[in-house]
Structures are given as C-alpha cells and as structure tokens.
Design a protein around this motif. Structure first.
Motif, mmCIF file in Angstrom:
data_model
loop_
_atom_site.group_PDB
_atom_site.id
_atom_site.type_symbol
_atom_site.label_atom_id
_atom_site.label_comp_id
_atom_site.label_asym_id
_atom_site.label_seq_id
_atom_site.Cartn_x
_atom_site.Cartn_y
_atom_site.Cartn_z
ATOM 1 N N LYS A 458 0.935 -1.329 0.068
ATOM 2 C CA LYS A 458 0.030 0.117 -0.095
ATOM 3 C C LYS A 458 0.813 1.346 -0.097
ATOM 4 O O LYS A 458 0.544 2.207 -0.509
ATOM 5 C CB LYS A 458 -0.996 -0.001 1.296
ATOM 6 C CG LYS A 458 -1.602 1.230 1.271
ATOM 7 C CD LYS A 458 -2.985 0.942 0.119
ATOM 8 C CE LYS A 458 -3.847 2.187 0.341
ATOM 9 N NZ LYS A 458 -5.141 2.207 -0.697
ATOM 10 N N SER A 459 2.023 1.278 0.624
ATOM 11 C CA SER A 459 2.848 2.305 0.531
ATOM 12 C C SER A 459 3.359 2.892 -0.653
ATOM 13 O O SER A 459 3.775 3.994 -0.565
ATOM 14 C CB SER A 459 4.110 2.138 1.675
ATOM 15 O OG SER A 459 4.768 0.970 1.199
ATOM 16 N N LEU A 460 3.370 2.019 -1.686
ATOM 17 C CA LEU A 460 3.706 2.303 -2.898
ATOM 18 C C LEU A 460 2.767 3.566 -3.533
ATOM 19 O O LEU A 460 3.289 4.482 -4.249
ATOM 20 C CB LEU A 460 3.774 1.203 -4.020
ATOM 21 C CG LEU A 460 4.911 0.164 -4.031
ATOM 22 C CD1 LEU A 460 4.509 -0.826 -4.924
ATOM 23 C CD2 LEU A 460 6.177 0.921 -4.208
ATOM 24 N N ASP A 461 1.664 3.563 -3.146
ATOM 25 C CA ASP A 461 0.749 4.640 -3.523
ATOM 26 C C ASP A 461 1.280 5.708 -3.091
ATOM 27 O O ASP A 461 0.679 7.024 -3.814
ATOM 28 C CB ASP A 461 -0.779 4.291 -2.952
ATOM 29 C CG ASP A 461 -1.225 3.063 -3.579
ATOM 30 O OD1 ASP A 461 -0.964 2.621 -4.688
ATOM 31 O OD2 ASP A 461 -2.348 2.638 -2.933
ATOM 32 N N GLU A 462 2.156 6.244 -1.938
ATOM 33 C CA GLU A 462 2.495 7.150 -1.472
ATOM 34 C C GLU A 462 4.056 7.542 -2.037
ATOM 35 O O GLU A 462 4.658 8.533 -1.556
ATOM 36 C CB GLU A 462 2.559 7.064 0.002
ATOM 37 C CG GLU A 462 1.014 7.031 0.465
ATOM 38 C CD GLU A 462 0.990 6.880 2.132
ATOM 39 O OE1 GLU A 462 2.132 6.886 2.677
ATOM 40 O OE2 GLU A 462 -0.095 6.914 2.463
ATOM 41 N N GLY A 463 4.436 6.753 -2.873
ATOM 42 C CA GLY A 463 5.787 6.891 -3.432
ATOM 43 C C GLY A 463 6.922 6.418 -2.818
ATOM 44 O O GLY A 463 7.945 6.635 -3.276
ATOM 45 N N ALA A 464 6.660 5.271 -1.801
ATOM 46 C CA ALA A 464 7.575 4.714 -0.788
ATOM 47 C C ALA A 464 8.159 3.577 -1.443
ATOM 48 O O ALA A 464 8.122 2.456 -0.826
ATOM 49 C CB ALA A 464 7.146 4.557 0.537
ATOM 50 N N LEU A 465 9.210 3.631 -2.634
ATOM 51 C CA LEU A 465 9.582 2.460 -3.152
ATOM 52 C C LEU A 465 10.507 1.949 -2.283
ATOM 53 O O LEU A 465 10.553 0.748 -2.102
ATOM 54 C CB LEU A 465 10.288 2.974 -4.668
ATOM 55 C CG LEU A 465 10.691 1.855 -5.402
ATOM 56 C CD1 LEU A 465 10.004 0.943 -5.938
ATOM 57 C CD2 LEU A 465 11.367 2.711 -6.676
ATOM 58 N N LEU A 466 11.479 2.771 -1.911
ATOM 59 C CA LEU A 466 12.704 2.231 -1.112
ATOM 60 C C LEU A 466 12.221 1.382 0.267
ATOM 61 O O LEU A 466 12.629 0.235 0.460
ATOM 62 C CB LEU A 466 13.445 3.431 -0.735
ATOM 63 C CG LEU A 466 14.487 3.876 -1.713
ATOM 64 C CD1 LEU A 466 15.351 4.877 -1.125
ATOM 65 C CD2 LEU A 466 15.081 2.890 -2.483
ATOM 66 N N ASP A 467 11.047 2.192 0.853
ATOM 67 C CA ASP A 467 10.425 1.440 2.040
ATOM 68 C C ASP A 467 9.946 0.067 1.669
ATOM 69 O O ASP A 467 10.096 -0.972 2.389
ATOM 70 C CB ASP A 467 9.529 2.117 2.610
ATOM 71 C CG ASP A 467 10.299 3.278 3.574
ATOM 72 O OD1 ASP A 467 11.530 3.352 3.883
ATOM 73 O OD2 ASP A 467 9.520 4.421 3.831
ATOM 74 N N SER A 468 9.232 0.253 0.461
ATOM 75 C CA SER A 468 8.378 -1.162 0.200
ATOM 76 C C SER A 468 9.378 -2.182 0.064
ATOM 77 O O SER A 468 9.116 -3.381 0.147
ATOM 78 C CB SER A 468 7.559 -0.867 -1.121
ATOM 79 O OG SER A 468 6.596 0.179 -0.652
ATOM 80 N N LEU A 469 10.375 -1.826 -0.891
ATOM 81 C CA LEU A 469 11.306 -2.980 -1.388
ATOM 82 C C LEU A 469 12.270 -3.247 -0.113
ATOM 83 O O LEU A 469 12.537 -4.715 -0.135
ATOM 84 C CB LEU A 469 12.435 -2.245 -2.403
ATOM 85 C CG LEU A 469 13.173 -3.182 -3.424
ATOM 86 C CD1 LEU A 469 11.949 -3.983 -4.048
ATOM 87 C CD2 LEU A 469 13.648 -2.555 -4.647
ATOM 88 N N LYS A 470 12.503 -2.176 0.784
ATOM 89 C CA LYS A 470 13.404 -2.886 1.902
ATOM 90 C C LYS A 470 12.692 -3.809 2.861
ATOM 91 O O LYS A 470 13.213 -4.660 3.281
ATOM 92 C CB LYS A 470 13.756 -1.609 2.617
ATOM 93 C CG LYS A 470 14.959 -0.760 2.284
ATOM 94 C CD LYS A 470 15.147 0.472 2.957
ATOM 95 C CE LYS A 470 16.382 1.277 2.118
ATOM 96 N NZ LYS A 470 16.635 2.389 2.762
ATOM 97 N N SER A 471 11.343 -3.372 2.867
ATOM 98 C CA SER A 471 10.525 -4.363 3.715
ATOM 99 C C SER A 471 10.450 -5.798 3.158
ATOM 100 O O SER A 471 10.631 -6.904 3.712
ATOM 101 C CB SER A 471 9.172 -3.921 3.718
ATOM 102 O OG SER A 471 8.177 -4.650 4.388
ATOM 103 N N GLN A 472 10.272 -5.837 1.917
ATOM 104 C CA GLN A 472 10.179 -7.165 0.901
ATOM 105 C C GLN A 472 11.200 -7.934 1.068
ATOM 106 O O GLN A 472 11.583 -9.193 1.288
ATOM 107 C CB GLN A 472 9.592 -7.047 -0.203
ATOM 108 C CG GLN A 472 9.395 -8.229 -1.149
ATOM 109 C CD GLN A 472 8.240 -8.998 -0.309
ATOM 110 O OE1 GLN A 472 7.369 -8.534 0.094
ATOM 111 N NE2 GLN A 472 8.198 -10.271 -0.439
ATOM 112 N N ILE A 473 12.649 -7.058 1.124
ATOM 113 C CA ILE A 473 14.119 -7.793 0.977
ATOM 114 C C ILE A 473 14.188 -8.423 2.456
ATOM 115 O O ILE A 473 14.962 -9.306 2.619
ATOM 116 C CB ILE A 473 15.044 -6.848 0.623
ATOM 117 C CG1 ILE A 473 14.792 -6.501 -0.861
ATOM 118 C CG2 ILE A 473 16.389 -7.125 1.073
ATOM 119 C CD1 ILE A 473 15.794 -5.458 -1.211
#
Length: 591
Positions: A458-473
């Motif tokens: 959901k955070s991708l909707d707010e432009g948080a690409l790095l946070d989303s990817l770090k979380s998945q990693i």
C-alpha cells in the motif's frame, strides 16, 4: 509507363519533314531593317544577302525587322504547283506576306493562326512555268531573333502537324494522369517534394504547349502575348525545377554550399524578371539586354551547380543521384547550349522541338520515380505495421501469460496457506475451542496482510519505493537460507513520484526471483542511483550466469525489457557463464 516511353520514341523517330522542290527553282535573299523603317517600295534600294542553310540569326534584337525576298519559278511546263513557305519559329511577333497580289498576316502578335503546327506557313500557288517574287517581313521585338525556313507540300505539313499534335497530346495526358495521382499523394503525405513536383509539372505543361504552338494553334487563337508568356514561363519553369532538384537531393542537409548557390541564383533570376517588367513598363528598352544577360548567366551557374551536386551526391544517395543525372543531363546540355548560343559563344544548331521532348521526358521520369518511391514506402510501412501488429499481439500474449502466472501464484498461496488455516479454524469451532480459533484467525489476518503487502504494498501509492522494497527484502532474507540480498542507494529519493514505481517494484522482485531460482545465487546486490536527468538501477548476483551474447532472452527478461522501453528507458544485461549476471536499467526523469 514502358508503353508510354515506347510510343514516345516511336513518334519521335517518325518526325520527318520532307521538302518537295523538284519542280521549283528558288532564289532567296534577306536584309536586316534594324529600325523597322523599310517599306515594300523602298526594298529595291536596300542591300540584300543570300540566304545560306535556310537559317537566319541576328542575335539579340531590339525593334528590328528582317525582310526576305524569294524568287520562285515553277519549272514544270504542264502542271501547276502548290507549295507552302514555312518559317519555323512559332514566336515571331508578326509576319507580313506579299506575293504581288495578296497580303497575308500571321504571327504571335496577331489574331491570325497558321494552318500547321510546324511554323508560320503561307501557301504559294504557281501555274506552269510561272515566276513569282515573294516579300516577307518578319518582326520580333526585344528578344533573341532567329528562324529557319523551308518549302513543303501540304501532305508533309499535315502529317507532321498531326504527329506533333498526337505526340504532345499523348504526353500531356500522361502528365495529367501523374498530376492527379500526385495531387492525391500530396493530400495523403503532405510532402513538400511532391508539391514542388506538381508545380514543376504544371509549368512544364504550360511551357511546352506555348513553345510548340499547341496553345496558339489549337486552343487560344486570339491571344497575342505568347512571346512574353514563353520567356517568363521558361524562367519560372527552370526555377521550379531547381527547387525540386534541391529537395530531391536534400542539398540543404547534404551540400549546404551548393544549396546556397542555387538559392541565390534563383533569387537573382526573380529580381531580374521583376526588373525587366519595370523596364518594359517604363519603356527603357535599352536596359533590357542587361537583364537578359544576368538571367542567362544565373541559369548557366544554376545548371552547372545542379549537375555537380548530383555527382557529389552519389556517395550519399546513389539511387537519387543516378535519377537526377539520368533525367537532368539532357536538360543541362540543352540549357547550356541555349545560354551559350544567346551569348554568341557557340554557333551549333539545336532544334527547338528537343526542349519539348526533354521537358516531357523529365516530368514523366520524375513522376514515375515519385510514384515508385511512394509505392515502395507504402509497402515498407505496410510491412512495418504488420510487424508492429505482430509485436502487439506478442505483447498481449506475454501480458496474459504474466497475469496467468501471477494469478496461479496467488491461488497457490491462498490454497496452501490460507485455505489450510481456514479449514483448521472450522475444526476448532466444531470442537468449540474458541480461544485457539481466535488466535488462529488473528494469525490468518496477519498472513493476509503480509500476502497483500508482498503482491503490491500500500505504501507504493505514496511513493515509498525504497521502504516497500526494503520491507520485502527483509522478509526474503529472513525466510531464505544461504542467500543474502543487499540494497544500496546513492542520491535516490525516499519518496518518488513516477508512474513507473509499481513496475520497478515488481521488476526488482522478478530479478531477485530469477537470480535465486535460475541463477542459484547466494549474494544479490541492488543499487539505486539518482542522477540529474535519469534514475539508474543495477542488479548484481554471483550465480551460475549464462552466455548473454549467444543465448536469447527468456520470457521474464524479455517482459522486463518491454516494460522499461515503455518508459523510454534502457535495459542492459551482461552475463558470463559461471561468473554471475549484471542487469542495468535506466529511466529518464520527468521533464
């Protein structure tokens, strides 16, 4: 088109003019009346010169007349003879014919029309053993003045006029057909080159129908300004041809210096034409010769420059260069001959009809070339459209395949994880183990939230690409054994407002999955760079690798490449067998 060329050369080869003078004895003389003051009564006091080679040329003329006197005798003692005296210059202003009994008048400046297209023709009838003296006054103001004459029989003149009319009509019909077709092409393509060809073709038709006497003889008998129309039409005809040639050879791009020379020559010619009109209007006729020489000199430079440009263009565009040389060399030879003859530098004879053949041939040739080029371009575009359509169909199949694969993954997750837990909750509820069921339901909710985050946070909707990817990693590193995934950023923003953010997120997961599943990697390094004009993403793994030069891209990599190209980005992959893989992506920033 081949049939037209065959007919044209057939007709040209049959243009023969015979003269029946077996029964006639002719003695011809001429004198030049430079101020047009002679009369029939004063001719006897003037000095005459013998007519040699049936041709007279006095060069540049200003208000002069030429008087020709023919003494003709019918040597046949039994039969009458009818012949025609023809002056083969259709643009003499006026011809005054007197045979002692009748006066006839023909010429460009009169409303009277010759019965034959060959020239200005007068009939002469002689009884057996009769002598006649014919006086003819020819006048042409302010121009280059030359003509030839002949005595022909009516049958020969009728045949030659019919052939000439048929020849010109045939070619004009062909040109009009090409014009209609090129008008359609222009409305389709909006090509300036085609528009210039249309203008050039129209001027060619006008010039040829004037110089051949086609308009005067067949259509506009009473029009009296064909001489001026011929001169100015010829000038604009050459100008339009040069502009067409410049575009056809792309001289502005390929040979800018020659383009400038042709451009300024045309400008000089236009200025000279306008100046000559002013001189004519103000009656300062002595200045007119100066503008004639300027115009002719400019044309001489123009013809030579186009020919040299065509030769120089051979290395750039061989086909177009050959087209121009093949079409323009006859025009070049005739144009230079005409100018040099006007300057009295050469004396060679060149029949006026040749410019008709050259002009018609040139227009038909370039009409054929433009039509051929359009058809070839249409075929190539059609083939390209088919390729694009095939690529689109392939892309649709790829997208459908991705969707099916993702749906299968989601189905497997739901079936293997969520399905089994829901079944377990139902068993607990049947056993009335409410506390344990509540705990399992909370675990189930957490699993659903985690799965949702894995699919698309959901955070991708707010432009948080790095946070989303770090979380998945983080989740992947925690769940995978003997595999380490690292993410490094360099001037890359924490929040990013780009439409490709969702694609990049999924692409990162796809590349990580490929590196682990197919590359058997133990260490994966991801680097994000932020530059002034673009974003760059690099993925490095220590897996088994492959031969990136000889091995075609698989479905996954091909799909990634298409998605990156959709954003005008760059996709690069380098891999060596047993040495790992490096994938680099670059996407431009929004302007």
């Amino acid at each position: 088109m081949k049939i037209i060329y065959f007919l044209s050369f057939f007709l040209i080869s049959n243009f023969s003019f015979s003269m029946d003078k077996d029964k006639l004895e002719i003695d011809g003389k001429y004198t030049v009346d430079w101020n047009s003051t002679y009369t029939l009564s004063t001719l006897k006091t003037k000095t005459f010169h013998p007519l040699i080679n049936n041709k007279i040329s006095i060069g540049y003329n200003n208000h002069a007349s030429i008087w020709c006197v023919f003494k003709i005798q019918n040597t046949d003692l039994k039969n009458s003879v009818k012949t025609w005296l023809c002056f083969e210059n259709n643009h003499i202003d006026s011809l005054f014919f007197y045979d002692g009994k009748k006066i006839q008048l023909l010429g460009d400046r009169t409303n009277f029309v010759s019965p034959f297209m060959k020239g200005q023709c007068f009939s002469i009838a002689l009884k057996p053993n009769e002598n006649k003296t014919i006086q003819v006054k020819l006048k042409k103001e302010i121009s280059f003045f030359e003509f030839s004459y002949s005595f022909d029989n009516e049958k020969t003149l009728s045949i030659s006029s019919s052939r000439k009319t048929s020849f010109i009509t045939l070619f004009l019909g062909s040109i009009l057909f090409l014009l209609i077709f090129n008008f359609i092409l222009y409305f389709i393509t909006k090509s300036k080159l085609i528009l210039k060809y249309i203008l050039y073709s129209i001027l060619t038709i006008l010039y040829i129908t004037i110089i051949s006497n086609y308009l005067k003889n067949n259509l506009f008998n009473e029009f009296i300004y064909f001489s001026e129309l011929q001169i100015y039409t010829a000038c604009f005809w050459f100008i339009s041809l040069s502009y067409f040639m410049m575009d056809f050879l792309e001289l502005k791009k390929n040979q800018p210096q020659k383009h400038k020379i042709i451009y300024y020559c045309n400008l000089l010619i236009i200025v000279s034409i306008l100046s000559s009109l002013v001189v004519l209007y103000t009656n300062l006729l002595n200045l007119l010769q100066f503008f004639f020489y300027i115009t002719y000199s400019a044309f001489l430079i123009l013809f030579s420059t186009i020919t040299l440009a065509s030769i120089a263009n051979y290395k750039i565009n061989k086909k177009n260069s050959l087209y121009v040389l093949f079409a323009f060399i006859p025009h070049f030879l005739w144009g230079n001959y005409f100018v040099l003859k006007s300057f009295s530098i050469i004396k060679a004879d060149f029949h006026e009809d040749w410019v008709i053949y050259i002009g018609l041939y040139e227009v038909l040739f370039f009409g054929y070339v433009l039509t051929k080029n359009y058809i070839e371009t249409f075929r190539k575009n059609n083939a390209l459209n088919l390729e694009i359509l095939a690529e689109k169909e392939k892309s649709i199949r790829l997208i459908s395949h991705v969707q099916i694969r993702e749906r299968r993954n989601i189905a497997n997750i739901i079936h293997d994880n969520l399905g089994s837990k829901i079944a377990y909750v139902l068993q607990l509820l049947q056993l009335k183990n409410i506390a344990h069921a509540n705990t399992t339901i909370q675990e189930l909710a957490n699993d659903i939230r985690e799965i949702s985050h894995q699919i698309l946070p959901k955070s991708l909707d707010e432009g948080a690409l790095l946070d989303s990817l770090k979380s998945q990693i983080y989740i992947l590193n925690k769940g995978l054994q003997d595999v380490k995934i690292e993410l490094f950023t360099y001037d890359f923003p924490e929040n990013i407002n780009e439409i490709w953010i969702y694609d990049i997120y999924l692409i990162c997961l796809e590349i990580i999955n490929n590196a682990i599943k197919h590359g058997e990697s133990n260490h994966i390094t991801i680097e994000f760079y932020g530059y002034s004009k673009n974003y760059r993403f690099q993925f490095t793994d220590d897996g088994v690798g492959f031969n990136s030069q000889g091995t075609p891209k698989g479905f996954g990599l091909e799909n990634i490449e298409k998605r990156i190209h959709n954003y005008n980005g760059i996709f690069e992959i380098n891999s060596v067998k047993n040495e790992g893989t490096i994938i680099q992506l670059s996407i431009p920033k929004k302007k």
